[in-house]
Design a protein around this motif. Structure first.
Motif, PDB file in Angstrom:
ATOM      1  N   GLU A  12       0.938  -1.240   0.001  1.00  0.00           N
ATOM      2  CA  GLU A  12      -0.071  -0.068   0.150  1.00  0.00           C
ATOM      3  C   GLU A  12       0.848   1.001  -0.001  1.00  0.00           C
ATOM      4  O   GLU A  12       2.048   1.210   0.205  1.00  0.00           O
ATOM      5  CB  GLU A  12      -0.854   0.065   1.190  1.00  0.00           C
ATOM      6  N   SER A  13       0.134   2.446  -0.056  1.00  0.00           N
ATOM      7  CA  SER A  13       0.910   3.775  -0.089  1.00  0.00           C
ATOM      8  C   SER A  13       0.605   4.593   1.037  1.00  0.00           C
ATOM      9  O   SER A  13      -0.519   4.245   1.827  1.00  0.00           O
ATOM     10  CB  SER A  13       0.599   4.409  -1.499  1.00  0.00           C
ATOM     11  N   MET A  14       1.399   5.485   1.438  1.00  0.00           N
ATOM     12  CA  MET A  14       1.323   6.096   2.536  1.00  0.00           C
ATOM     13  C   MET A  14       1.794   7.614   2.654  1.00  0.00           C
ATOM     14  O   MET A  14       2.842   8.000   1.696  1.00  0.00           O
ATOM     15  CB  MET A  14       2.104   5.617   3.622  1.00  0.00           C
ATOM     16  N   LEU A  15       1.059   8.593   3.029  1.00  0.00           N
ATOM     17  CA  LEU A  15       1.589   9.880   3.276  1.00  0.00           C
ATOM     18  C   LEU A  15       1.905  10.004   4.871  1.00  0.00           C
ATOM     19  O   LEU A  15       1.021   9.645   5.760  1.00  0.00           O
ATOM     20  CB  LEU A  15       0.635  10.874   3.022  1.00  0.00           C
ATOM     21  N   PRO A 431       2.704   6.148 -13.085  1.00  0.00           N
ATOM     22  CA  PRO A 431       3.388   4.993 -13.534  1.00  0.00           C
ATOM     23  C   PRO A 431       4.400   4.433 -12.414  1.00  0.00           C
ATOM     24  O   PRO A 431       4.726   3.323 -12.223  1.00  0.00           O
ATOM     25  CB  PRO A 431       4.214   5.533 -14.667  1.00  0.00           C
ATOM     26  N   ILE A 432       4.953   5.449 -11.468  1.00  0.00           N
ATOM     27  CA  ILE A 432       6.037   5.160 -10.622  1.00  0.00           C
ATOM     28  C   ILE A 432       5.290   4.102  -9.417  1.00  0.00           C
ATOM     29  O   ILE A 432       5.799   3.363  -8.936  1.00  0.00           O
ATOM     30  CB  ILE A 432       6.794   6.215  -9.905  1.00  0.00           C
ATOM     31  N   ALA A 433       4.025   4.850  -9.044  1.00  0.00           N
ATOM     32  CA  ALA A 433       3.164   3.952  -8.022  1.00  0.00           C
ATOM     33  C   ALA A 433       2.560   2.822  -8.508  1.00  0.00           C
ATOM     34  O   ALA A 433       2.661   1.769  -7.808  1.00  0.00           O
ATOM     35  CB  ALA A 433       1.954   4.889  -7.687  1.00  0.00           C
ATOM     36  N   SER A 451      -3.875  18.055  -1.294  1.00  0.00           N
ATOM     37  CA  SER A 451      -3.644  18.183  -2.679  1.00  0.00           C
ATOM     38  C   SER A 451      -3.020  16.824  -3.279  1.00  0.00           C
ATOM     39  O   SER A 451      -3.076  16.745  -4.338  1.00  0.00           O
ATOM     40  CB  SER A 451      -2.971  19.292  -3.402  1.00  0.00           C
ATOM     41  N   PHE A 452      -2.325  15.946  -2.267  1.00  0.00           N
ATOM     42  CA  PHE A 452      -1.523  14.993  -2.836  1.00  0.00           C
ATOM     43  C   PHE A 452      -2.073  13.940  -3.757  1.00  0.00           C
ATOM     44  O   PHE A 452      -1.738  13.702  -4.615  1.00  0.00           O
ATOM     45  CB  PHE A 452      -0.611  14.367  -1.645  1.00  0.00           C
ATOM     46  N   ALA A 453      -3.413  13.364  -3.176  1.00  0.00           N
ATOM     47  CA  ALA A 453      -4.028  12.608  -3.677  1.00  0.00           C
ATOM     48  C   ALA A 453      -4.678  12.853  -5.114  1.00  0.00           C
ATOM     49  O   ALA A 453      -4.412  12.329  -6.361  1.00  0.00           O
ATOM     50  CB  ALA A 453      -5.458  12.141  -2.919  1.00  0.00           C
ATOM     51  N   SER A 454      -5.210  14.094  -5.358  1.00  0.00           N
ATOM     52  CA  SER A 454      -5.470  14.383  -6.832  1.00  0.00           C
ATOM     53  C   SER A 454      -4.441  14.770  -7.727  1.00  0.00           C
ATOM     54  O   SER A 454      -4.581  14.461  -8.813  1.00  0.00           O
ATOM     55  CB  SER A 454      -6.472  15.501  -6.367  1.00  0.00           C
ATOM     56  N   HIS A 458      -3.387   9.502  -7.199  1.00  0.00           N
ATOM     57  CA  HIS A 458      -3.264   8.092  -6.645  1.00  0.00           C
ATOM     58  C   HIS A 458      -3.785   8.423  -5.162  1.00  0.00           C
ATOM     59  O   HIS A 458      -3.783   9.319  -4.744  1.00  0.00           O
ATOM     60  CB  HIS A 458      -1.508   8.050  -6.292  1.00  0.00           C
ATOM     61  N   THR A 459      -4.327   7.350  -4.993  1.00  0.00           N
ATOM     62  CA  THR A 459      -5.091   7.220  -3.618  1.00  0.00           C
ATOM     63  C   THR A 459      -4.151   6.548  -2.714  1.00  0.00           C
ATOM     64  O   THR A 459      -3.687   5.316  -2.681  1.00  0.00           O
ATOM     65  CB  THR A 459      -6.491   6.224  -3.671  1.00  0.00           C
ATOM     66  N   PHE A 460      -3.822   7.214  -1.515  1.00  0.00           N
ATOM     67  CA  PHE A 460      -3.010   6.767  -0.568  1.00  0.00           C
ATOM     68  C   PHE A 460      -3.698   6.138   0.723  1.00  0.00           C
ATOM     69  O   PHE A 460      -4.663   6.542   1.292  1.00  0.00           O
ATOM     70  CB  PHE A 460      -2.444   8.100   0.041  1.00  0.00           C
TER      71      PHE A 460
END
Length: 695
Positions: A12-15, A431-433, A451-454, A458-460
């Motif tokens: 998964e991804s994370m902020l 593409p990196i994600a 702003s990061f997700a939009s 990518h959905t974190f």
């Protein structure tokens, strides 16, 4: 740390926002090591694409390269600067790892030790020339020695005692390259064994468990390809990621001037003749044809009919309008695809064939290759235009000219440039994600995080805002909207020009500086405002009054200020921390060199005075187009909301110069009445917001 390990285990991804001094870096590194050891013990949990890397085959010339099959999944730990990477690797050493191979990637500017090339102003370009001639003894010596046995116990070479092949100065005849290899280690190996640290780092990265690098190596697709970085199944950590949106847009943007294209065309013209010994004439003819079309496209517009002023004229095609405009000139997707193949062919010929004398168009001399910088810009342009994103409304293009670049003549002449500006950083990030197993973005200041997700498309799965580890008594944070004479301190652009505001601000800063010991940082919205205030305060005597309170220093604008910046910081630190002194006041600018990456610890920053809100220049054409683009795309934040996110991220970054570790203490004074709005206060970092009081 729990969230970090879960994100890596689950793919998964994370902020992660964790203030400076809370142990963010060591937490991330500990989570990496824990996860790698887990999948070593439990191979069934290993990502499918991250299976142990197979031993590499021998090189075509018979030289054996690294052959170790690493049992651990690869992790890329990236940060913004080499200094931050060095700090992270120092933290990793605290874990006392003995079974994890670690290295770093750096540029030739940092890692070249060749006695001649390292003294050149452009080391990368000079290195490429030397490599094409096959004359770098440092790289040849590395290739001769680069096999697994040599890496584990590198036998010293006997070599002629002169020139590049002189023997190493050390008396040791063995050297262990296992464990953590940071930049100093790579340079030490290179100097002792007289081999190339840059290419050694690239070879070590092929089998390392953890690879450190600047985050441009991951975000920029051209750099990623050039350094042979493969992200499939890897964990990617972007530390200091508050600038990642900007870095992504820059990686997918390019500008190419008319002068550069003229030079490429002139350089390739002799190679386009059928009798050229290298026989690349068809590829060169195609490149020249496209360049001429681009030049015709750029110069087909009457500057008098374009928007702008006497310094610059600009024509903008938004969204999908540029595609039809280029197609009318015969520059469609198939043409650019063929052009990419032609450029790739020239690269292969250039790498495989050493320079040789040949007839030019005038019958003598040597063939010249295009300038690397210009050719690189052309290649980036090709990558962007021929990519799928070109036709899905992600970029726009402009042509402009400036009198400062005119050729000599009675009335001057416009010189044009063509640019593709990326408006959606998700073009690069998505593409990196998708390739990586897990991606984590971390920083001390990610707020506002909306702003990061939009923006990154990518959905974190994990969004974490960690509290600070300091006690409440260690931070005093106050919002002040009026000065000593009860005049407003709201620093709107129109207010900044008023003498009453300038004088009131000077009085307020002087009164505050009297109450704060040691060093105080004052952040201002622009260098123009800084210069205006200094000039005004010098005339009114306010500057003299400030110097009675503390020694005053000023950040200087412009590139190439590294040496003077080091001297400024040294003088400021001495004055701020000298117990015999009343302290020091440093006038800085948001987004300037002093606003991030410098550790103003303890007495260097007992206070931060934040003046105004650092909104980007509202008249900047690129910024205007970005806001307009967001307004047209409902999946993104509105242009105004995105504009505020940029401002407050820079604001929080500046405030974070104060309180650098758990025993640090200081004051943050926010001077602007607009921050009384609940909507704006919500964009201040959470750990500061809880202590903020209005006065």
């Amino acid at each position: 740390m729990t969230h970090c390990v879960q994100a890596m285990k689950r793919g998964e991804s994370m902020l992660l926002e964790s203030p400076t001094g809370t142990g963010k870096t060591i937490c991330l590194l500990s989570a990496i090591v824990a996860w790698q050891r887990h999948i070593t013990l439990h191979p069934e949990d290993r990502p499918d694409a991250a299976q142990p890397r197979a031993p590499q085959a021998a090189a075509e010339d018979g030289e054996t390269l690294l052959t170790q099959a690493d049992p651990q999944a690869l992790v890329f730990f990236t940060s913004r600067t080499q200094k931050q990477i060095k700090q992270a690797m120092r933290e990793l050493r605290r874990l006392r790892l003995s079974d994890t191979s670690v290295t770093m990637l750096g540029s030739k500017e940092h890692l070249c030790i060749h006695p001649k090339i390292s003294k050149k102003p452009n080391r990368a370009e000079a290195c490429d020339v030397l490599l094409k001639k096959g004359q770098c003894a440092y790289l040849m010596r590395l290739k001769r020695s680069l096999n697994q046995a040599a890496l584990q116990t590198w036998q010293g070479e006997e070599a002629p005692a002169n020139g590049d092949d002189a023997p190493s100065s050390t008396g040791a005849n063995t050297l262990n390259l296992e464990g953590i290899m940071d930049m100093e280690d790579l340079l030490t190996v290179g100097r002792q064994k007289r081999c190339c640290p840059y290419y050694l780092s690239r070879e070590l990265a092929k089998t390392a468990a953890i690879v450190f690098s600047p985050y441009q190596y991951i975000l920029n697709p051209m750099i990623r390809e050039a350094t042979d970085i493969r992200l499939d199944g890897a964990v990617v950590i972007l530390d200091e990621a508050h600038n990642v949106e900007e870095a992504c847009t820059e990686a997918a943007s390019v500008e190419l001037s008319e002068n550069s294209m003229d030079f490429i065309q002139t350089s390739l013209l002799p190679l386009s003749y059928p009798d050229h010994p290298l026989e690349p004439h068809q590829a060169c003819k195609l490149i020249i044809h496209v360049i001429r079309r681009l030049l015709a496209f750029m110069t087909a517009f009457d500057a008098g009919k374009m928007s702008g002023d006497h310094r610059m004229r600009i024509c903008v095609w938004a969204d999908g309008l540029i595609g039809p405009a280029l197609s009318e000139m015969g520059l469609d997707r198939p043409t650019f695809t063929n052009l990419q193949r032609a450029v790739a062919l020239l690269h292969q010929l250039s790498a495989a064939t050493p320079p040789r004398p040949a007839r030019d168009s005038s019958g003598g001399g040597r063939h010249k290759a295009p300038a690397p910088a210009a050719a690189g810009a052309l290649e980036t342009l090709l990558d962007i235009v021929s990519s799928s994103s070109f036709l899905v409304l992600k970029h726009f293009i402009y042509a402009s000219g400036a009198p400062g670049k005119r050729k000599r003549g009675p009335h001057g002449q416009w010189r044009w440039s063509i640019a593709l500006w990326c408006l959606n950083p998700g073009v690069v990030f998505r593409p990196i994600a998708q390739m990586s197993h897990s991606i984590l973005l971390a920083s001390g200041t990610l707020t506002p995080m909306a702003s990061f997700a939009s923006e990154l498309s990518h959905t974190f799965h994990h969004v974490v805002q960690a509290p600070h580890v300091i006690r409440p008594a260690q931070l005093w944070a106050g919002l002040i909207s009026v000065g000593p004479r009860k005049l407003s301190l709201t620093a709107k652009y129109s207010d900044q020009q008023q003498h009453t505001f300038q004088d009131e601000l000077g009085y307020a800063i002087g009164r505050i500086a009297q109450k704060i010991p040691q060093g105080v940082l004052v952040f201002l919205p622009s260098y123009h405002m800084l210069d205006t205030l200094v000039a005004r305060w010098t005339v009114t005597g306010c500057m003299a009054a400030l110097r009675q309170v503390k020694q005053v220093f000023q950040e200087q604008a412009g590139p190439g200020q590294a040496a003077s910046m080091d001297a400024l910081l040294s003088e400021y630190t001495s004055a701020a921390c000298d117990p015999r002194s009343s302290g020091a006041l440093l006038l800085c600018v948001y987004r300037g060199r002093l606003s991030e990456g410098i550790d103003f610890t303890d007495g260097m920053a007992r206070g931060v005075i934040a003046v105004g809100i650092p909104y980007p220049n509202v008249h900047d054409r690129r910024g205007k187009e970005k806001r307009s683009y967001n307004d047209r795309n409902p999946a993104l934040l509105s242009g105004s909301n995105y504009y505020e996110c940029l401002a407050f991220r820079a604001y929080n970054q500046a405030l974070g110069r104060c309180i650098r570790h758990r025993d640090d203490w200081g004051a943050m004074i926010l001077l602007d009445g607009r921050l009384q709005s609940d909507q704006r206060r919500a964009k201040i970092s959470l750990w500061i917001r809880g202590s903020l009081r209005t006065y």
